[in-house]
Motif scaffolding. Structure first.
Motif, PDB file in Angstrom:
ATOM      1  N   ALA A  23       0.836  -1.213   0.000  1.00  0.00           N
ATOM      2  CA  ALA A  23       0.000   0.000   0.000  1.00  0.00           C
ATOM      3  C   ALA A  23       0.866   1.256   0.000  1.00  0.00           C
ATOM      4  CB  ALA A  23      -0.946  -0.003   1.196  1.00  0.00           C
ATOM      5  N   GLY A  24       1.931   1.244   0.771  1.00  0.00           N
ATOM      6  CA  GLY A  24       2.833   2.391   0.801  1.00  0.00           C
ATOM      7  C   GLY A  24       3.535   2.595  -0.531  1.00  0.00           C
ATOM      8  N   ASN A  25       3.950   1.498  -1.167  1.00  0.00           N
ATOM      9  CA  ASN A  25       4.576   1.588  -2.485  1.00  0.00           C
ATOM     10  C   ASN A  25       3.621   2.229  -3.488  1.00  0.00           C
ATOM     11  OD1 ASN A  25       6.883   0.294  -1.549  1.00  0.00           O
ATOM     12  ND2 ASN A  25       6.510  -1.616  -2.642  1.00  0.00           N
ATOM     13  N   ARG A  26       2.383   1.740  -3.510  1.00  0.00           N
ATOM     14  CA  ARG A  26       1.386   2.276  -4.446  1.00  0.00           C
ATOM     15  C   ARG A  26       1.138   3.755  -4.182  1.00  0.00           C
ATOM     16  NH1 ARG A  26      -0.996  -2.555  -3.417  1.00  0.00           N
ATOM     17  NH2 ARG A  26      -2.461  -1.629  -1.960  1.00  0.00           N
ATOM     18  N   ALA A  27       0.983   4.115  -2.913  1.00  0.00           N
ATOM     19  CA  ALA A  27       0.717   5.515  -2.566  1.00  0.00           C
ATOM     20  C   ALA A  27       1.881   6.412  -2.960  1.00  0.00           C
ATOM     21  CB  ALA A  27       0.432   5.636  -1.065  1.00  0.00           C
ATOM     22  N   TYR A  28       3.104   5.940  -2.777  1.00  0.00           N
ATOM     23  CA  TYR A  28       4.302   6.706  -3.132  1.00  0.00           C
ATOM     24  C   TYR A  28       4.335   6.986  -4.632  1.00  0.00           C
ATOM     25  CZ  TYR A  28       9.254   7.415  -4.221  1.00  0.00           C
ATOM     26  OH  TYR A  28      10.428   7.885  -4.720  1.00  0.00           O
ATOM     27  N   VAL A  29       4.158   5.939  -5.435  1.00  0.00           N
ATOM     28  CA  VAL A  29       4.191   6.097  -6.888  1.00  0.00           C
ATOM     29  C   VAL A  29       3.046   7.001  -7.342  1.00  0.00           C
ATOM     30  CG1 VAL A  29       3.931   4.887  -9.100  1.00  0.00           C
ATOM     31  CG2 VAL A  29       5.418   3.943  -7.322  1.00  0.00           C
ATOM     32  N   TYR A  30       1.845   6.704  -6.883  1.00  0.00           N
ATOM     33  CA  TYR A  30       0.683   7.484  -7.319  1.00  0.00           C
ATOM     34  C   TYR A  30       0.822   8.959  -6.927  1.00  0.00           C
ATOM     35  CZ  TYR A  30      -3.959   9.217  -8.098  1.00  0.00           C
ATOM     36  OH  TYR A  30      -5.010   9.971  -8.550  1.00  0.00           O
ATOM     37  N   SER A  31       1.158   9.227  -5.678  1.00  0.00           N
ATOM     38  CA  SER A  31       1.180  10.621  -5.214  1.00  0.00           C
ATOM     39  C   SER A  31       2.271  11.436  -5.911  1.00  0.00           C
ATOM     40  CB  SER A  31       1.326  10.707  -3.694  1.00  0.00           C
ATOM     41  OG  SER A  31       2.561  10.179  -3.264  1.00  0.00           O
ATOM     42  N   ASN A  32       3.443  10.846  -6.148  1.00  0.00           N
ATOM     43  CA  ASN A  32       4.508  11.586  -6.846  1.00  0.00           C
ATOM     44  C   ASN A  32       4.112  11.919  -8.279  1.00  0.00           C
ATOM     45  OD1 ASN A  32       6.121  11.632  -4.621  1.00  0.00           O
ATOM     46  ND2 ASN A  32       7.682  10.281  -5.417  1.00  0.00           N
ATOM     47  N   ILE A  33       3.516  10.959  -8.957  1.00  0.00           N
ATOM     48  CA  ILE A  33       3.120  11.194 -10.348  1.00  0.00           C
ATOM     49  C   ILE A  33       1.902  12.105 -10.412  1.00  0.00           C
ATOM     50  CG2 ILE A  33       2.314  10.099 -12.474  1.00  0.00           C
ATOM     51  CD1 ILE A  33       4.128   7.698 -11.706  1.00  0.00           C
ATOM     52  N   ALA A  34       0.952  11.928  -9.512  1.00  0.00           N
ATOM     53  CA  ALA A  34      -0.237  12.792  -9.504  1.00  0.00           C
ATOM     54  C   ALA A  34       0.150  14.247  -9.239  1.00  0.00           C
ATOM     55  CB  ALA A  34      -1.243  12.297  -8.461  1.00  0.00           C
ATOM     56  N   GLU A  35       1.121  14.482  -8.373  1.00  0.00           N
ATOM     57  CA  GLU A  35       1.566  15.852  -8.112  1.00  0.00           C
ATOM     58  C   GLU A  35       2.254  16.447  -9.343  1.00  0.00           C
ATOM     59  OE1 GLU A  35       2.386  19.495  -6.031  1.00  0.00           O
ATOM     60  OE2 GLU A  35       0.786  18.003  -6.095  1.00  0.00           O
ATOM     61  N   ALA A  36       3.057  15.651 -10.023  1.00  0.00           N
ATOM     62  CA  ALA A  36       3.677  16.123 -11.259  1.00  0.00           C
ATOM     63  C   ALA A  36       2.606  16.422 -12.308  1.00  0.00           C
ATOM     64  CB  ALA A  36       4.671  15.089 -11.788  1.00  0.00           C
ATOM     65  N   ARG A  37       1.581  15.589 -12.375  1.00  0.00           N
ATOM     66  CA  ARG A  37       0.480  15.817 -13.322  1.00  0.00           C
ATOM     67  C   ARG A  37      -0.239  17.123 -12.995  1.00  0.00           C
ATOM     68  NH1 ARG A  37       0.120  14.154 -17.793  1.00  0.00           N
ATOM     69  NH2 ARG A  37       0.197  16.381 -18.033  1.00  0.00           N
ATOM     70  N   ARG A  38      -0.463  17.371 -11.695  1.00  0.00           N
ATOM     71  CA  ARG A  38      -1.126  18.604 -11.266  1.00  0.00           C
ATOM     72  C   ARG A  38      -0.306  19.825 -11.692  1.00  0.00           C
ATOM     73  NH1 ARG A  38      -0.810  22.498  -7.860  1.00  0.00           N
ATOM     74  NH2 ARG A  38       1.045  21.707  -6.817  1.00  0.00           N
ATOM     75  N   ILE A  39       0.990  19.772 -11.472  1.00  0.00           N
ATOM     76  CA  ILE A  39       1.874  20.883 -11.843  1.00  0.00           C
ATOM     77  C   ILE A  39       1.901  21.051 -13.363  1.00  0.00           C
ATOM     78  CG2 ILE A  39       4.285  21.656 -11.861  1.00  0.00           C
ATOM     79  CD1 ILE A  39       4.518  20.230  -9.080  1.00  0.00           C
ATOM     80  N   ALA A  40       1.992  19.944 -14.094  1.00  0.00           N
ATOM     81  CA  ALA A  40       2.020  20.013 -15.563  1.00  0.00           C
ATOM     82  C   ALA A  40       0.738  20.636 -16.104  1.00  0.00           C
ATOM     83  CB  ALA A  40       2.225  18.621 -16.156  1.00  0.00           C
ATOM     84  N   ASP A  41      -0.392  20.239 -15.534  1.00  0.00           N
ATOM     85  CA  ASP A  41      -1.671  20.772 -16.006  1.00  0.00           C
ATOM     86  C   ASP A  41      -1.829  22.259 -15.697  1.00  0.00           C
ATOM     87  OD1 ASP A  41      -2.301  18.279 -17.017  1.00  0.00           O
ATOM     88  OD2 ASP A  41      -3.599  17.721 -15.334  1.00  0.00           O
ATOM     89  N   ALA A  42      -1.172  22.722 -14.629  1.00  0.00           N
ATOM     90  CA  ALA A  42      -1.239  24.143 -14.262  1.00  0.00           C
ATOM     91  C   ALA A  42      -0.208  24.984 -15.019  1.00  0.00           C
ATOM     92  CB  ALA A  42      -1.016  24.299 -12.757  1.00  0.00           C
ATOM     93  N   ALA A  43       0.758  24.361 -15.639  1.00  0.00           N
ATOM     94  CA  ALA A  43       1.853  25.083 -16.297  1.00  0.00           C
ATOM     95  C   ALA A  43       1.390  26.064 -17.373  1.00  0.00           C
ATOM     96  CB  ALA A  43       2.867  24.107 -16.874  1.00  0.00           C
ATOM     97  N   PRO A  44       0.441  25.700 -18.245  1.00  0.00           N
ATOM     98  CA  PRO A  44       0.064  26.662 -19.288  1.00  0.00           C
ATOM     99  C   PRO A  44      -0.436  27.990 -18.719  1.00  0.00           C
ATOM    100  CG  PRO A  44      -0.737  24.500 -19.876  1.00  0.00           C
ATOM    101  CD  PRO A  44      -0.216  24.408 -18.463  1.00  0.00           C
ATOM    102  N   GLN A  45      -1.251  27.940 -17.702  1.00  0.00           N
ATOM    103  CA  GLN A  45      -1.757  29.174 -17.100  1.00  0.00           C
ATOM    104  C   GLN A  45      -0.613  29.967 -16.470  1.00  0.00           C
ATOM    105  OE1 GLN A  45      -4.835  30.347 -17.452  1.00  0.00           O
ATOM    106  NE2 GLN A  45      -4.304  32.194 -16.340  1.00  0.00           N
ATOM    107  N   ALA A  46       0.291  29.267 -15.794  1.00  0.00           N
ATOM    108  CA  ALA A  46       1.415  29.936 -15.143  1.00  0.00           C
ATOM    109  C   ALA A  46       2.393  30.528 -16.157  1.00  0.00           C
ATOM    110  CB  ALA A  46       2.141  28.944 -14.233  1.00  0.00           C
ATOM    111  N   CYS A  47       2.448  29.945 -17.354  1.00  0.00           N
ATOM    112  CA  CYS A  47       3.399  30.401 -18.370  1.00  0.00           C
ATOM    113  C   CYS A  47       2.845  31.501 -19.271  1.00  0.00           C
ATOM    114  CB  CYS A  47       3.845  29.223 -19.232  1.00  0.00           C
ATOM    115  SG  CYS A  47       4.846  28.021 -18.336  1.00  0.00           S
TER     116      CYS A  47
END
Length: 134
Positions: A23-47
């Motif tokens: 469960a910890g492994n899954r949460a680690y992988v998911y949360s790191n990638i989900a946070e990168a996805r969140r930042i990537a999706d916000a990038a156009p507005q920020a740029c």
């Protein structure tokens, strides 16, 4: 400008040998990638102040086929598949797989560093059989 985000999601614990770690492994992988996805999706507005037509950069999860802590054993098939499943679920566009071993594998105790054999016999069949969950 932002070309891509590449969150590192190396595995630390073998969940086949230590099921309580799954469960910890899954949460680690998911949360790191989900946070990168969140930042990537916000990038156009920020740029917008800097670029006329900003785009959403891809999220390329950076993985390794070994556990990160000594003795750097190869990932179990289920832990590798978890990379694929959780990465897809979290929004990864691709995976960058660090896999150089060969003669540089002198740091792997008791290993020959035969990446080609490991790829052909273990992981290529797993990857070829994998399909994203709907």
């Amino acid at each position: 400008a932002l070309d891509a985000l590449a969150p590192s999601v190396y595995q630390f614990y073998n969940s086949e040998a230590k099921p309580a770690a799954a469960a910890g492994n899954r949460a680690y992988v998911y949360s790191n990638i989900a946070e990168a996805r969140r930042i990537a999706d916000a990038a156009p507005q920020a740029c917008l102040p800097y670029r006329e037509k900003p785009t959403v950069p891809p999220v390329i999860a950076y993985i390794w086929h070994r556990y990160h802590d000594p003795p750097y054993a190869e990932l179990s098939a289920s832990d590798f598949q978890m990379f694929l499943d959780e990465g897809h679920r979290a929004g990864a566009d691709a995976w960058a797989w660090w896999g150089g071993e060969g003669s540089a594998a002198h740091w792997l105790p008791g290993e020959t560093g035969n990446f080609s054999e490991m790829w052909t016999e273990r992981f290529a069949p797993l990857i070829n059989a994998w399909s994203p969950a709907v």
